[in-house]
Design a protein around this motif. Structure first.
Motif, short mmCIF file in Angstrom:
data_model
loop_
_atom_site.label_atom_id
_atom_site.label_comp_id
_atom_site.label_asym_id
_atom_site.label_seq_id
_atom_site.Cartn_x
_atom_site.Cartn_y
_atom_site.Cartn_z
N ARG A 49 0.84 -1.20 0.00
CA ARG A 49 0.00 0.00 0.00
C ARG A 49 0.88 1.25 0.00
NH1 ARG A 49 -4.27 -1.22 4.06
NH2 ARG A 49 -2.72 -0.58 5.56
N LEU A 50 1.93 1.16 0.77
CA LEU A 50 2.87 2.29 0.84
C LEU A 50 3.57 2.49 -0.50
CD1 LEU A 50 3.79 4.22 3.02
CD2 LEU A 50 5.63 2.66 3.54
N ARG B 117 1.95 8.92 -6.31
CA ARG B 117 1.83 10.26 -5.73
C ARG B 117 1.79 11.30 -6.85
NH1 ARG B 117 7.41 9.29 -5.03
NH2 ARG B 117 8.58 11.17 -5.55
N PRO B 118 0.91 12.27 -6.71
CA PRO B 118 0.67 13.22 -7.81
C PRO B 118 1.94 13.88 -8.34
CG PRO B 118 -0.92 13.54 -6.06
CD PRO B 118 0.07 12.55 -5.55
N GLU B 119 2.85 14.21 -7.46
CA GLU B 119 4.07 14.92 -7.88
C GLU B 119 4.91 14.03 -8.81
OE1 GLU B 119 7.20 13.99 -6.05
OE2 GLU B 119 8.36 15.30 -7.39
N ARG C 140 3.10 13.70 -12.16
CA ARG C 140 3.23 14.95 -12.90
C ARG C 140 4.60 15.02 -13.57
NH1 ARG C 140 1.01 18.16 -9.09
NH2 ARG C 140 3.00 18.45 -8.08
N LYS D 7 -5.43 22.86 -19.68
CA LYS D 7 -6.06 24.12 -19.26
C LYS D 7 -7.53 23.81 -18.97
CE LYS D 7 -2.51 26.72 -19.59
NZ LYS D 7 -1.95 27.18 -18.31
N PRO D 8 -8.15 24.59 -18.12
CA PRO D 8 -9.55 24.30 -17.79
C PRO D 8 -10.44 24.13 -19.01
CG PRO D 8 -8.73 26.00 -16.35
CD PRO D 8 -7.65 25.74 -17.35
N ALA E 18 1.18 4.01 -2.90
CA ALA E 18 1.01 5.44 -2.61
C ALA E 18 2.23 6.23 -3.10
CB ALA E 18 0.82 5.65 -1.11
N ASN E 19 3.39 5.61 -2.97
CA ASN E 19 4.62 6.28 -3.40
C ASN E 19 4.67 6.38 -4.93
OD1 ASN E 19 7.17 7.42 -2.96
ND2 ASN E 19 8.14 5.48 -3.44
N GLN F 251 -9.73 22.89 -21.74
CA GLN F 251 -9.45 21.65 -22.47
C GLN F 251 -10.08 20.44 -21.77
OE1 GLN F 251 -5.14 22.33 -22.22
NE2 GLN F 251 -5.07 22.24 -24.45
N VAL F 252 -10.62 20.67 -20.57
CA VAL F 252 -11.21 19.56 -19.82
C VAL F 252 -12.71 19.52 -20.11
CG1 VAL F 252 -11.61 18.58 -17.53
CG2 VAL F 252 -9.50 19.83 -18.01
#
Lengths: 626, 88
Positions: free
Chosen positions: B55-56, B63-65, B68, B81-82, B59-60, B84-85
């Motif tokens: 699970r860890l 993770r969003p960062e 990205r 951009k908003p 999560a690692n 485009q969604v």
């Protein structure tokens, strides 16, 4: 002869019998001694030899975000210990090498005492396997729990960290240590003659794992907020900053980030000063972001309306022996103008007219001057002077955000009031708290007042306003910029040290997010509109689509229009010439036009010439003269 | 021939012997069972540990960062951009 022999035999038999009796007597005495007199002591000794008790550490509860994603988890990892007096001196070298330590370090650890000593705690499994493979007498493999936070610095300030003994030392880990900490268990096992444990052990006390908790934080929005803040701070060479993102409807805190961050998985590498969650522990003078509450207090008093006008003294006004100044000198401004142009004098005049008590009551109801009850340790109540110390200077100063100190979280809760049509909702960090019936909802101002202030805040993010850089394409934002000089230790203000602030919410029609951005000591620009507003936009334009809030398409693109009416225009004149600012604003509101105003007084020029030809959403520019 | 040594009094020691053997067998079974129980408990603990670790790791890895960064640096993607969604 025979008699003598018989007597001798008989005596021998008697002697042997006597000795046997004596022996039996001694045995009986000893039996009584062992079974009766020393019974307790010997039973204890025997049980100690036969039984062994182990303490089983219970795992700490996990921390999850609002979508069940892991924010903190404990895993069992090995540690290496030793019975110091049992480790042979000649094997210390290879032990040190396997542990990755110097021989002197191992000697120093083993020399501390004779019994149990830790050699290396919480080591990688490969290191533990290497050490145990050496089979050195006295060296033991122990298991401990270690806390990991996968999001690292992004959640560092909020979650805090856990010490090597499993105790929460900062943040959520500390505040909720009692619930998160498990209760260790005690297991008794029997041992055979060689000292090996037999499998039929029993629990004297079963371990109870710590409770897991669910936060209202959303890991994605937390990450967005942290990245946006980091970029904003770096762009401005600032000292630091904070961002709080809150859902106004229920007070759920979706993100709380500070910069510079630190890695809670390696917290010793950061200075203790960097561990603070500055969004709740540190206060700052909010500056102009407090003006909406002064304006709200003025409207709520009934003495002022949204289109009432105030003379802003062309940039300087004396209150007692103190001079209040505006960065941009203004003449007449209506209340919207005071917000849009961020006039200190306008806000001060309103407060002085309304009086200290209504303003104090408004700020108090909006949550300033008291802790927000999130449960986080070290939360500051902020600084609001007691009402009896509000003289004219204090009242005037507080009206535009000086002489009062707030936390970013308090500001988020206060702006939620404007987003919630006047209702205060206590900020919540724990998901379990969301559905509690006792959730505090207090009316701070009437719906009508909140709507009017909201509309003014939307103007403040128009192209004319100071907060235009906060608006993402496709959304309507209501917000206010603030630029506040930092207080120094001598009770005055530091020269050249400012906080740039932007506080606002989006989308205006149905606010989903309240976002507060505070940037500490920006270097390239000091203005909230230049420094903090872009961070707001960055967070809003990423978080709103993620939350399913669609951007508006169609004729409105990168601009917002004040939506007022859909009925037929009540205004039939081509020209605005000679109208007062109040009349022009009313006309623009009725027609749904975007209004750009220059100067004050009466309209002397307009662009375009024929306003009848304009459609809703079009812009009209007017120049006014006294 | 058989009857000469099959005396009634022999039944007692034989019964005692059988009971003793039964007791030893039961004790052995109890030991084995308890050993099995311990092993299963250990397996359960290890599995729970593994779940915790996985699970860890999940999560690692998610993770969003990190996502990205991977999207931007490895795949050349950029945040939409908003406008485009599109929400369906």
């Amino acid at each position: 002869m025979i008699d003598k022999q018989q007597i001798f035999i008989r005596r021998r038999i008697e002697a042997v019998a006597g000795l046997l009796v004596l022996g039996l007597l001694l045995l009986a005495v000893r039996a009584v001694d062992l079974q009766w007199v020393q019974s307790d002591r010997l039973t204890t000794m025997a049980e100690k030899q036969r039984y062994r008790e182990y303490t089983a550490l219970a795992p700490r509860g996990s921390i999850y975000d609002s979508k069940g994603r892991t924010l903190a988890e404990s895993v069992e990892i090995p540690s290496i210990a030793a019975m110091a007096d049992e480790v042979p001196a000649e094997r210390m070298g290879e032990l040190a090498s396997a542990l990755g330590l110097s021989k002197q370090q191992v000697q120093r650890k083993l020399g501390k005492r004779k019994g149990f000593v830790w050699l290396a705690r919480q080591v990688p499994p490969s290191v533990a396997a290497r050490v145990m493979a050496l089979n050195i007498p006295g060296v033991r493999h122990e298991k401990e729990w270690r806390r990991y936070q996968p999001l690292g610095p992004e959640t560092g300030h909020l979650l805090g960290f856990v010490g090597i003994d499993g105790k929460g030392l900062e943040g959520v880990e500390r505040a909720w240590n009692a619930s998160l900490t498990g209760e260790s268990g005690l297991r008794q096992v029997r041992r055979d003659a060689r000292g090996h444990s037999l499998p039929d052990g029993s629990w004297l006390r079963e371990p109870v794992p710590g409770q897991s908790i669910n936060l209202t934080i959303d890991a994605t929005i937390q990450s967005i907020a942290y990245a946006a803040l980091a970029e904003g701070v770096r762009n401005q060479d600032a000292k630091g900053g904070s961002v709080v993102v809150m859902r106004p409807k229920d007070g759920a805190i979706l993100a709380m980030a500070n910069w510079p961050g630190y890695n809670p998985n390696n917290f010793r590498h950061a200075k203790p000063g960097q561990w603070r969650n500055r969004a709740v522990t540190d206060v700052f003078e909010p500056g102009s972001v407090l003006k909406p509450f002064s304006v709200a207090a003025a409207i709520a008093s009934g003495k002022w309306q949204a289109d009432s006008i105030v003379y802003c003294e062309q940039g300087a006004m004396k209150v007692a022996d103190y001079t209040i100044k505006d960065d941009h000198p203004e003449g007449w401004l209506d209340l919207t103008g005071i917000i849009v142009k961020s006039s200190n004098i306008g806000a001060a005049k309103l407060a002085l007219d309304v009086g200290a008590a209504p303003l104090y009551a408004m700020l108090d109801r909006a949550g300033f001057g008291r802790r927000s009850d999130t449960g986080l340790g070290g939360e500051s109540p902020g600084i609001v002077l007691p009402l009896d110390r509000w003289g004219p200077v204090e009242t005037a100063n507080i009206a535009f955000g000086q002489g009062i100190a707030v936390t970013p979280l308090q500001l988020a809760a206060a702006f939620s009031v404007l987003a919630n049509e006047g209702m205060y909702v206590t900020p919540k960090l724990f998901a379990d708290q969301e559905n509690k019936p006792e959730i505090a909802r207090d009316r701070v101002m009437s719906k009508a007042v909140a709507r009017q202030v909201k509309s003014m805040l939307e103007y403040a993010t128009s192209e004319d306003g100071t907060g235009s850089k906060a608006v993402p394409v496709g959304y309507r934002v209501a917000g206010k910029t603030g630029t506040a000089q930092k207080a120094n230790n001598k009770g005055g203000y530091s020269k050249g040290k400012y906080n740039a602030v932007f506080a606002g919410f989006a989308p205006v029609e149905n606010p989903e997010l309240v976002i507060i951005v505070v940037v500490d000591e920006p270097q390239k620009s000091i203005y909230g509109g230049q420094v903090a507003a872009p961070v707001f936009r960055h967070v809003a334009e990423s978080a709103l689509p993620y939350l399913g809030v669609a951007a508006q398409r169609g004729p409105q693109t990168d601009w917002q229009t004040m939506e007022v009416v859909a009925e037929s225009p009540a205004f039939e004149h081509e020209s605005l010439y000679g109208m007062s600012m109040r009349e022009v604003r009313r006309m623009a509101a009725l027609r749904g036009l975007r209004l750009h105003v220059h100067g004050s007084g009466w309209v002397s020029r307009q662009k375009p010439a024929n306003v009848l030809a304009l459609n809703q959403g079009d812009a009209v520019e007017v120049w006014l003269n006294e | 021939m058989m009857a000469t040594w099959l005396r009634p009094w022999l039944a007692v020691p034989v019964a005692i012997g059988i009971l003793a053997a039964g007791q030893i067998w039961m004790s052995h079974l109890r030991y084995e069972l308890s050993l099995e129980n311990q092993r299963v408990n250990n397996d359960q603990q290890e599995t729970l540990q593994l779940i915790s670790t996985l699970r860890l790791e999940l999560a690692n890895l998610t993770r969003p960062e990190r996502l990205r960064k991977t999207a931007q640096e490895k795949l050349g993607m950029a945040p939409p951009k908003p406008m485009q969604v599109v929400h369906l």
